[in-house]
Design a protein around this motif. Structure first.
Motif, PDB file in Angstrom:
ATOM      1  N   ILE A 114       0.860  -1.176   0.000  1.00 50.51           N
ATOM      2  CA  ILE A 114       0.000   0.000   0.000  1.00 50.51           C
ATOM      3  C   ILE A 114       0.901   1.232   0.000  1.00 50.51           C
ATOM      4  O   ILE A 114       2.051   1.181   0.443  1.00 50.51           O
ATOM      5  N   TYR A 115       0.364   2.331  -0.504  1.00 47.32           N
ATOM      6  CA  TYR A 115       1.170   3.513  -0.787  1.00 47.32           C
ATOM      7  C   TYR A 115       0.647   4.718  -0.014  1.00 47.32           C
ATOM      8  O   TYR A 115      -0.553   4.848   0.221  1.00 47.32           O
ATOM      9  N   ALA A 116       1.559   5.585   0.346  1.00 43.48           N
ATOM     10  CA  ALA A 116       1.209   6.807   1.075  1.00 43.48           C
ATOM     11  C   ALA A 116       2.306   7.838   0.853  1.00 43.48           C
ATOM     12  O   ALA A 116       3.417   7.501   0.433  1.00 43.48           O
ATOM     13  N   PRO A 117       2.021   9.098   1.148  1.00 41.31           N
ATOM     14  CA  PRO A 117       3.067  10.117   1.012  1.00 41.31           C
ATOM     15  C   PRO A 117       4.231   9.876   1.956  1.00 41.31           C
ATOM     16  O   PRO A 117       5.386  10.146   1.615  1.00 41.31           O
ATOM     17  N   SER A 118       3.926   9.361   3.154  1.00 41.44           N
ATOM     18  CA  SER A 118       4.960   9.066   4.141  1.00 41.44           C
ATOM     19  C   SER A 118       4.659   7.716   4.776  1.00 41.44           C
ATOM     20  O   SER A 118       3.519   7.262   4.794  1.00 41.44           O
ATOM     21  N   ALA A 119       5.689   7.081   5.294  1.00 38.34           N
ATOM     22  CA  ALA A 119       5.543   5.748   5.891  1.00 38.34           C
ATOM     23  C   ALA A 119       4.959   5.867   7.294  1.00 38.34           C
ATOM     24  O   ALA A 119       5.642   5.663   8.309  1.00 38.34           O
ATOM     25  N   ILE A 120       3.674   6.206   7.341  1.00 33.56           N
ATOM     26  CA  ILE A 120       2.954   6.365   8.604  1.00 33.56           C
ATOM     27  C   ILE A 120       1.669   5.541   8.500  1.00 33.56           C
ATOM     28  O   ILE A 120       0.812   5.842   7.675  1.00 33.56           O
ATOM     29  N   PRO A 121       1.509   4.499   9.301  1.00 29.83           N
ATOM     30  CA  PRO A 121       0.288   3.696   9.222  1.00 29.83           C
ATOM     31  C   PRO A 121      -0.918   4.459   9.768  1.00 29.83           C
ATOM     32  O   PRO A 121      -0.772   5.376  10.580  1.00 29.83           O
ATOM     33  N   PHE A 122      -2.104   4.051   9.338  1.00 26.91           N
ATOM     34  CA  PHE A 122      -3.333   4.723   9.789  1.00 26.91           C
ATOM     35  C   PHE A 122      -3.579   4.467  11.272  1.00 26.91           C
ATOM     36  O   PHE A 122      -4.027   5.354  11.998  1.00 26.91           O
ATOM     37  N   SER A 123      -3.284   3.252  11.729  1.00 30.22           N
ATOM     38  CA  SER A 123      -3.488   2.903  13.132  1.00 30.22           C
ATOM     39  C   SER A 123      -2.456   1.849  13.513  1.00 30.22           C
ATOM     40  O   SER A 123      -1.689   1.363  12.686  1.00 30.22           O
ATOM     41  N   GLN A 124      -2.453   1.475  14.791  1.00 31.31           N
ATOM     42  CA  GLN A 124      -1.512   0.466  15.264  1.00 31.31           C
ATOM     43  C   GLN A 124      -1.737  -0.875  14.576  1.00 31.31           C
ATOM     44  O   GLN A 124      -0.806  -1.675  14.442  1.00 31.31           O
ATOM     45  N   ASP A 125      -2.959  -1.118  14.167  1.00 24.71           N
ATOM     46  CA  ASP A 125      -3.295  -2.394  13.539  1.00 24.71           C
ATOM     47  C   ASP A 125      -3.177  -2.354  12.014  1.00 24.71           C
ATOM     48  O   ASP A 125      -3.392  -3.367  11.348  1.00 24.71           O
ATOM     49  N   SER A 126      -2.858  -1.191  11.464  1.00 23.75           N
ATOM     50  CA  SER A 126      -2.789  -1.037  10.011  1.00 23.75           C
ATOM     51  C   SER A 126      -1.393  -1.378   9.502  1.00 23.75           C
ATOM     52  O   SER A 126      -0.402  -1.191  10.219  1.00 23.75           O
ATOM     53  N   GLY A 185       6.217  17.824  -0.224  1.00 27.75           N
ATOM     54  CA  GLY A 185       5.971  17.957   1.200  1.00 27.75           C
ATOM     55  C   GLY A 185       6.437  19.290   1.730  1.00 27.75           C
ATOM     56  O   GLY A 185       7.081  20.073   1.024  1.00 27.75           O
ATOM     57  N   GLY A 186       6.095  19.543   2.979  1.00 35.32           N
ATOM     58  CA  GLY A 186       6.530  20.783   3.608  1.00 35.32           C
ATOM     59  C   GLY A 186       5.469  21.862   3.528  1.00 35.32           C
ATOM     60  O   GLY A 186       4.487  21.855   4.276  1.00 35.32           O
ATOM     61  N   SER A 187       5.632  22.790   2.598  1.00 41.35           N
ATOM     62  CA  SER A 187       4.721  23.929   2.489  1.00 41.35           C
ATOM     63  C   SER A 187       3.352  23.482   1.975  1.00 41.35           C
ATOM     64  O   SER A 187       3.192  22.399   1.395  1.00 41.35           O
ATOM     65  N   THR A 188       2.370  24.337   2.171  1.00 37.73           N
ATOM     66  CA  THR A 188       1.027  24.079   1.643  1.00 37.73           C
ATOM     67  C   THR A 188       1.089  23.867   0.140  1.00 37.73           C
ATOM     68  O   THR A 188       0.442  22.959  -0.400  1.00 37.73           O
ATOM     69  N   GLU A 189       1.859  24.696  -0.539  1.00 35.28           N
ATOM     70  CA  GLU A 189       1.962  24.604  -2.003  1.00 35.28           C
ATOM     71  C   GLU A 189       2.535  23.255  -2.425  1.00 35.28           C
ATOM     72  O   GLU A 189       2.047  22.638  -3.377  1.00 35.28           O
ATOM     73  N   ASN A 190       3.549  22.780  -1.730  1.00 33.78           N
ATOM     74  CA  ASN A 190       4.149  21.488  -2.075  1.00 33.78           C
ATOM     75  C   ASN A 190       3.206  20.332  -1.779  1.00 33.78           C
ATOM     76  O   ASN A 190       3.101  19.385  -2.565  1.00 33.78           O
ATOM     77  N   ARG A 191       2.527  20.394  -0.641  1.00 28.05           N
ATOM     78  CA  ARG A 191       1.598  19.320  -0.291  1.00 28.05           C
ATOM     79  C   ARG A 191       0.420  19.259  -1.262  1.00 28.05           C
ATOM     80  O   ARG A 191      -0.207  18.207  -1.426  1.00 28.05           O
ATOM     81  N   CYS A 192       0.127  20.374  -1.889  1.00 27.50           N
ATOM     82  CA  CYS A 192      -0.962  20.456  -2.860  1.00 27.50           C
ATOM     83  C   CYS A 192      -0.532  20.024  -4.264  1.00 27.50           C
ATOM     84  O   CYS A 192      -1.364  19.885  -5.162  1.00 27.50           O
ATOM     85  N   ARG A 193       0.738  19.780  -4.452  1.00 21.08           N
ATOM     86  CA  ARG A 193       1.283  19.574  -5.803  1.00 21.08           C
ATOM     87  C   ARG A 193       0.667  18.370  -6.517  1.00 21.08           C
ATOM     88  O   ARG A 193       0.314  18.454  -7.698  1.00 21.08           O
ATOM     89  N   ILE A 194       0.520  17.224  -5.832  1.00 20.98           N
ATOM     90  CA  ILE A 194      -0.040  16.046  -6.493  1.00 20.98           C
ATOM     91  C   ILE A 194      -1.476  16.300  -6.929  1.00 20.98           C
ATOM     92  O   ILE A 194      -1.906  15.843  -7.999  1.00 20.98           O
ATOM     93  N   LEU A 195      -2.230  17.050  -6.119  1.00 18.55           N
ATOM     94  CA  LEU A 195      -3.610  17.369  -6.483  1.00 18.55           C
ATOM     95  C   LEU A 195      -3.655  18.222  -7.741  1.00 18.55           C
ATOM     96  O   LEU A 195      -4.445  17.961  -8.661  1.00 18.55           O
ATOM     97  N   ILE A 196      -2.803  19.224  -7.811  1.00 20.71           N
ATOM     98  CA  ILE A 196      -2.770  20.085  -8.998  1.00 20.71           C
ATOM     99  C   ILE A 196      -2.354  19.280 -10.222  1.00 20.71           C
ATOM    100  O   ILE A 196      -2.950  19.416 -11.304  1.00 20.71           O
ATOM    101  N   GLU A 197      -1.362  18.407 -10.053  1.00 23.22           N
ATOM    102  CA  GLU A 197      -0.929  17.590 -11.189  1.00 23.22           C
ATOM    103  C   GLU A 197      -2.037  16.649 -11.651  1.00 23.22           C
ATOM    104  O   GLU A 197      -2.246  16.458 -12.859  1.00 23.22           O
ATOM    105  N   ALA A 198      -2.776  16.077 -10.709  1.00 20.98           N
ATOM    106  CA  ALA A 198      -3.883  15.192 -11.071  1.00 20.98           C
ATOM    107  C   ALA A 198      -4.990  15.957 -11.775  1.00 20.98           C
ATOM    108  O   ALA A 198      -5.561  15.485 -12.780  1.00 20.98           O
TER     109      ALA A 198
END
Length: 342
Positions: A114-126, A185-198
């Motif tokens: 499974i894929y995510a922007p960062s390696a952070i699970p949704f929960s302890q069981d995820s 990542g980082g700034s609002t503009e960078n975090r928004c980048r994938i959305l703008i590209e999509a």
């Protein structure tokens, strides 16, 4: 009454202001294919009078589904199977949209990674998600483009990009789930980048005259998370690429709202509508005609989505018109049932 007024955006005109929001049915085949249930489910709401029906979150990739039984639009066979459902709903007077999604770290399909922007699970069981490379990101953007092209061929009247509820795009937007240090990542503009590209990729294949909707979670209910002020900045960044803003909250983390009551998300939708100037959809425990009238009459939103209420009553619009003695173009086959007062 306001709820029976038509509404136009670009070349799409809705017969009323009631929206059926995207709601996962978890009823597709493991291959992402729709079946007889989906035909009955969606056409019932079209016959029942919904102005706009937004088809449930539909995966742009096999590993982008919320579950193994969510719809997909990553191949032509899926598109072929969706076409008669869309055509039948349109024949009954509803306009049809589809919500395109990648589930990100909340993918429940039986995929190895499974894929995510960062390696952070949704929960302890995820499971631990794979932190996406730039190549992974480009693959997802291309998948949104391909799915949008299929949606255009099917004949959908509108398309919605799912940027809410803690799925992949929402994970990129929220500082709680995006800890990247590169250009995404980082700034609002960078975090928004994938959305703008999509969104840009979608516009390459989506008809100019048909609207693009964006669903957002404008509040994470955590101090360090997304709040409506930052979401307003994001909306300004993507405003050139969207026509309608569909406002929701939560889902990035498991933190619940401090209070849940009828219309609990309306205030945020109203605020973003005022700030952005975009037509807005609001949703959230709205069930009664007088609630809808207050929202629309007060110009708090342009469209009102009824989720659970339309699950309980596919004919909510018809029943409301009859109860309020409003003239309505009843389905000819049901005319005697709705016009009669006995």
């Amino acid at each position: 009454m306001y709820l029976f007024n038509s509404f136009s955006v670009k070349n799409m005109t809705l017969r009323n202001r009631i929206v059926m929001p995207p709601m996962c049915m978890y009823s597709a085949g493991t291959d992402g294919m729709p079946n007889e249930f989906h035909f009955t489910h969606y056409t019932s709401r079209a016959v029942g009078g919904a102005g706009l029906i937004i088809m449930e979150a539909t995966g742009v990739l096999p590993w982008g589904r919320i579950s193994d039984h969510c719809l997909g639009l990553w191949n032509d066979d899926q598109a072929k199977a969706l076409t008669p459902i869309v055509a039948a709903c349109q024949k009954q007077g509803a306009k049809m949209a589809i919500q395109l999604n990648h589930a990100g770290r909340k993918c429940g399909a039986q995929e190895k990674t499974i894929y995510a922007p960062s390696a952070i699970p949704f929960s302890q069981d995820s499971p631990m998600p794979h932190e996406m490379t730039e190549e992974d990101i480009h693959d997802v953007v291309n998948a949104f483009r391909s799915a949008a092209a299929r949606a255009a061929e099917i004949g959908f009247d509108a398309i919605e990009i799912h940027g809410a509820h803690g799925y992949l795009i929402s994970e990129f937007l929220s500082p709680l789930t995006n800890h990247r240090t590169d250009g995404y990542g980082g700034s609002t503009e960078n975090r928004c980048r994938i959305l703008i590209e999509a969104l840009k990729a979608v516009h390459e294949v989506w008809p100019e005259g048909k609207p693009v909707l964006l669903r957002v979670s404008a509040e994470d209910y955590e101090p360090d998370g997304m709040h409506m002020e930052e979401m307003s900045r994001i909306v300004e960044l993507v405003k050139p690429y969207i026509d309608v803003l569909d406002v929701s909250t939560g889902g990035v983390v498991s933190t619940p709202p401090p209070a849940i009551y009828p219309g609990y998300q309306v205030k945020i939708a109203e605020w973003l509508r005022e700030k952005s100037g975009l037509p807005t959809v609001t949703v959230g425990l709205i069930t009664a005609p007088h609630q809808v009238e207050e929202i629309l009459g007060g110009e708090r939103a342009d469209l009102v989505a009824l989720g659970r209420e339309l699950l309980r009553d596919p004919y909510w619009v018809l029943h409301t018109a009859r109860g309020l003695e409003v003239e309505y173009p009843w389905p000819e086959q049901y005319l005697r049932g709705f016009q009669a007062r006995k």
